[in-house]
Design a protein around this motif. Structure first.
Motif, PDB file in Angstrom:
ATOM      1  N   SER A  42      -3.517 -13.520  21.054  1.00  0.00           N
ATOM      2  CA  SER A  42      -4.946 -13.853  21.068  1.00  0.00           C
ATOM      3  C   SER A  42      -5.269 -14.697  19.840  1.00  0.00           C
ATOM      4  N   GLU A  43      -6.519 -15.066  19.725  1.00  0.00           N
ATOM      5  CA  GLU A  43      -6.956 -15.821  18.555  1.00  0.00           C
ATOM      6  C   GLU A  43      -7.725 -14.930  17.584  1.00  0.00           C
ATOM      7  N   ARG A  44      -7.672 -13.643  17.812  1.00  0.00           N
ATOM      8  CA  ARG A  44      -8.383 -12.705  16.937  1.00  0.00           C
ATOM      9  C   ARG A  44      -7.629 -12.513  15.626  1.00  0.00           C
ATOM     10  N   THR A  45      -8.341 -11.994  14.648  1.00  0.00           N
ATOM     11  CA  THR A  45      -7.751 -11.677  13.350  1.00  0.00           C
ATOM     12  C   THR A  45      -8.023 -10.215  13.027  1.00  0.00           C
ATOM     13  N   TRP A  46      -7.317  -9.717  12.034  1.00  0.00           N
ATOM     14  CA  TRP A  46      -7.478  -8.330  11.608  1.00  0.00           C
ATOM     15  C   TRP A  46      -7.258  -8.279  10.108  1.00  0.00           C
ATOM     16  N   GLN A  47      -7.976  -7.393   9.440  1.00  0.00           N
ATOM     17  CA  GLN A  47      -7.750  -7.243   8.008  1.00  0.00           C
ATOM     18  C   GLN A  47      -7.902  -5.797   7.589  1.00  0.00           C
ATOM     19  N   LEU A  48      -7.219  -5.476   6.502  1.00  0.00           N
ATOM     20  CA  LEU A  48      -7.273  -4.159   5.893  1.00  0.00           C
ATOM     21  C   LEU A  48      -7.553  -4.383   4.415  1.00  0.00           C
ATOM     22  N   VAL A  49      -8.756  -4.020   3.992  1.00  0.00           N
ATOM     23  CA  VAL A  49      -9.159  -4.208   2.601  1.00  0.00           C
ATOM     24  C   VAL A  49      -8.823  -2.941   1.839  1.00  0.00           C
ATOM     25  N   GLY A  50      -8.008  -3.081   0.807  1.00  0.00           N
ATOM     26  CA  GLY A  50      -7.637  -1.944  -0.020  1.00  0.00           C
ATOM     27  C   GLY A  50      -8.308  -2.011  -1.375  1.00  0.00           C
ATOM     28  N   HIS A  51      -7.906  -1.110  -2.263  1.00  0.00           N
ATOM     29  CA  HIS A  51      -8.479  -1.081  -3.604  1.00  0.00           C
ATOM     30  C   HIS A  51      -8.108  -2.322  -4.408  1.00  0.00           C
ATOM     31  N   GLU A  52      -6.842  -2.734  -4.311  1.00  0.00           N
ATOM     32  CA  GLU A  52      -6.348  -3.852  -5.106  1.00  0.00           C
ATOM     33  C   GLU A  52      -6.032  -5.102  -4.277  1.00  0.00           C
ATOM     34  N   TYR A  53      -5.631  -4.900  -3.014  1.00  0.00           N
ATOM     35  CA  TYR A  53      -5.156  -6.011  -2.178  1.00  0.00           C
ATOM     36  C   TYR A  53      -5.766  -5.949  -0.787  1.00  0.00           C
ATOM     37  N   THR A  54      -5.863  -7.127  -0.171  1.00  0.00           N
ATOM     38  CA  THR A  54      -6.328  -7.235   1.210  1.00  0.00           C
ATOM     39  C   THR A  54      -5.209  -7.832   2.046  1.00  0.00           C
ATOM     40  N   LEU A  55      -4.960  -7.204   3.186  1.00  0.00           N
ATOM     41  CA  LEU A  55      -4.007  -7.696   4.172  1.00  0.00           C
ATOM     42  C   LEU A  55      -4.822  -8.333   5.283  1.00  0.00           C
ATOM     43  N   TRP A  56      -4.476  -9.557   5.654  1.00  0.00           N
ATOM     44  CA  TRP A  56      -5.144 -10.270   6.746  1.00  0.00           C
ATOM     45  C   TRP A  56      -4.074 -10.879   7.623  1.00  0.00           C
ATOM     46  N   PHE A  57      -4.260 -10.800   8.936  1.00  0.00           N
ATOM     47  CA  PHE A  57      -3.335 -11.506   9.813  1.00  0.00           C
ATOM     48  C   PHE A  57      -3.967 -11.864  11.137  1.00  0.00           C
ATOM     49  N   ASP A  58      -3.332 -12.845  11.775  1.00  0.00           N
ATOM     50  CA  ASP A  58      -3.659 -13.221  13.142  1.00  0.00           C
ATOM     51  C   ASP A  58      -2.370 -13.075  13.938  1.00  0.00           C
ATOM     52  N   GLY A  59      -2.283 -13.682  15.082  1.00  0.00           N
ATOM     53  CA  GLY A  59      -1.101 -13.540  15.918  1.00  0.00           C
ATOM     54  C   GLY A  59       0.141 -14.233  15.391  1.00  0.00           C
ATOM     55  N   GLU A  60       0.002 -15.044  14.342  1.00  0.00           N
ATOM     56  CA  GLU A  60       1.139 -15.812  13.836  1.00  0.00           C
ATOM     57  C   GLU A  60       1.411 -15.648  12.353  1.00  0.00           C
ATOM     58  N   GLU A  61       0.380 -15.491  11.545  1.00  0.00           N
ATOM     59  CA  GLU A  61       0.545 -15.537  10.093  1.00  0.00           C
ATOM     60  C   GLU A  61      -0.085 -14.324   9.418  1.00  0.00           C
ATOM     61  N   VAL A  62       0.520 -13.933   8.296  1.00  0.00           N
ATOM     62  CA  VAL A  62       0.030 -12.828   7.481  1.00  0.00           C
ATOM     63  C   VAL A  62      -0.310 -13.365   6.097  1.00  0.00           C
ATOM     64  N   SER A  99       0.106 -14.413  -1.011  1.00  0.00           N
ATOM     65  CA  SER A  99       1.342 -14.733  -0.297  1.00  0.00           C
ATOM     66  C   SER A  99       1.068 -14.858   1.192  1.00  0.00           C
ATOM     67  N   PHE A 100       1.802 -15.757   1.827  1.00  0.00           N
ATOM     68  CA  PHE A 100       1.733 -15.955   3.272  1.00  0.00           C
ATOM     69  C   PHE A 100       3.135 -15.791   3.848  1.00  0.00           C
ATOM     70  N   CYS A 101       3.206 -15.264   5.058  1.00  0.00           N
ATOM     71  CA  CYS A 101       4.472 -15.216   5.781  1.00  0.00           C
ATOM     72  C   CYS A 101       4.161 -15.087   7.271  1.00  0.00           C
ATOM     73  N   GLY A 102       5.179 -15.242   8.091  1.00  0.00           N
ATOM     74  CA  GLY A 102       5.002 -15.095   9.528  1.00  0.00           C
ATOM     75  C   GLY A 102       4.845 -13.633   9.911  1.00  0.00           C
ATOM     76  N   ILE A 103       4.125 -13.390  10.981  1.00  0.00           N
ATOM     77  CA  ILE A 103       3.865 -12.014  11.425  1.00  0.00           C
ATOM     78  C   ILE A 103       5.157 -11.281  11.780  1.00  0.00           C
ATOM     79  N   GLU A 104       6.095 -11.964  12.421  1.00  0.00           N
ATOM     80  CA  GLU A 104       7.354 -11.308  12.801  1.00  0.00           C
ATOM     81  C   GLU A 104       8.146 -10.876  11.568  1.00  0.00           C
ATOM     82  N   ASP A 105       8.211 -11.743  10.555  1.00  0.00           N
ATOM     83  CA  ASP A 105       8.897 -11.388   9.314  1.00  0.00           C
ATOM     84  C   ASP A 105       8.218 -10.202   8.642  1.00  0.00           C
TER      85      ASP A 105
END
Length: 121
Positions: free
Chosen positions: A52-72, A99-105
Motif C-alpha cells: 500500500s501507500e500507507r505509512t506507520w510510525q512508532l514514536v519513542g522517548h529518544e527515537y522515532t521509527l517510520w516506514f512505508d512499504g519500501e523504506e525505513v 538512518s534509512f534502509c529497505g524494509i526487507e533488510d
C-alpha cells in the motif's frame, strides 16, 4: 549494513551497527531493550501496510521509527529541533541520529535480534 548483537556485563543485549546505520543500533538499545512484544507490533504493522501507500510510525522517548512499504527511517527525536539559529548552508544531519534502509533488510535485522534474545535468555 553490518551489525552485531552482544550481552554487556549486566546481561543486557546491545546492538552495534556499521557506519551510516548506527542509529538503528541505538534505537534497539534505547527503545526496544529486548521487548519482543514491540517487535511483534512492528512486524504486524509492516505486514499490514505491505503493498500500500500507507505509512506507520512508532514514536519513542529518544527515537522515532517510520516506514512505508519500501523504506525505513530511524531518527533521533532531537532532530525535530527548529533550525532557525543555523547558519545558511549548515546541515543538521548527523549520521548517528538518522538512518534509512529497505524494509526487507530492516525486518531481517528484527528477525535476527529476536533470535539472539531468545537464544541467550
Amino acid at each position: 549494513m553490518d551489525f552485531d548483537f552482544l550481552r554487556d556485563i549486566t546481561g543486557q543485549v546491545k546492538a552495534r551497527f556499521s557506519m551510516g546505520h548506527e542509529v538503528i543500533g541505538h534505537w534497539l538499545n534505547e527503545e526496544i531493550k529486548g521487548d519482543l512484544s514491540v517487535l511483534d507490533t512492528i512486524e504486524a504493522a509492516a505486514e499490514e501496510i505491505k503493498g500500500s501507500e500507507r505509512t506507520w510510525q512508532l514514536v519513542g522517548h529518544e527515537y522515532t521509527l517510520w516506514f512505508d512499504g519500501e523504506e525505513v527511517m530511524v531518527r533521533a527525536n532531537q532532530l525535530n529541533l527548529e533550525s532557525d539559529g543555523m547558519e545558511e548552508g549548515m546541515n543538521y544531519y548527523d549520521e548517528e541520529s538518522l538512518s534509512f534502509c529497505g524494509i526487507e533488510d530492516f525486518l531481517l535485522v528484527l528477525e535476527k535480534y529476536r533470535a539472539f534474545i531468545i537464544t541467550y535468555r
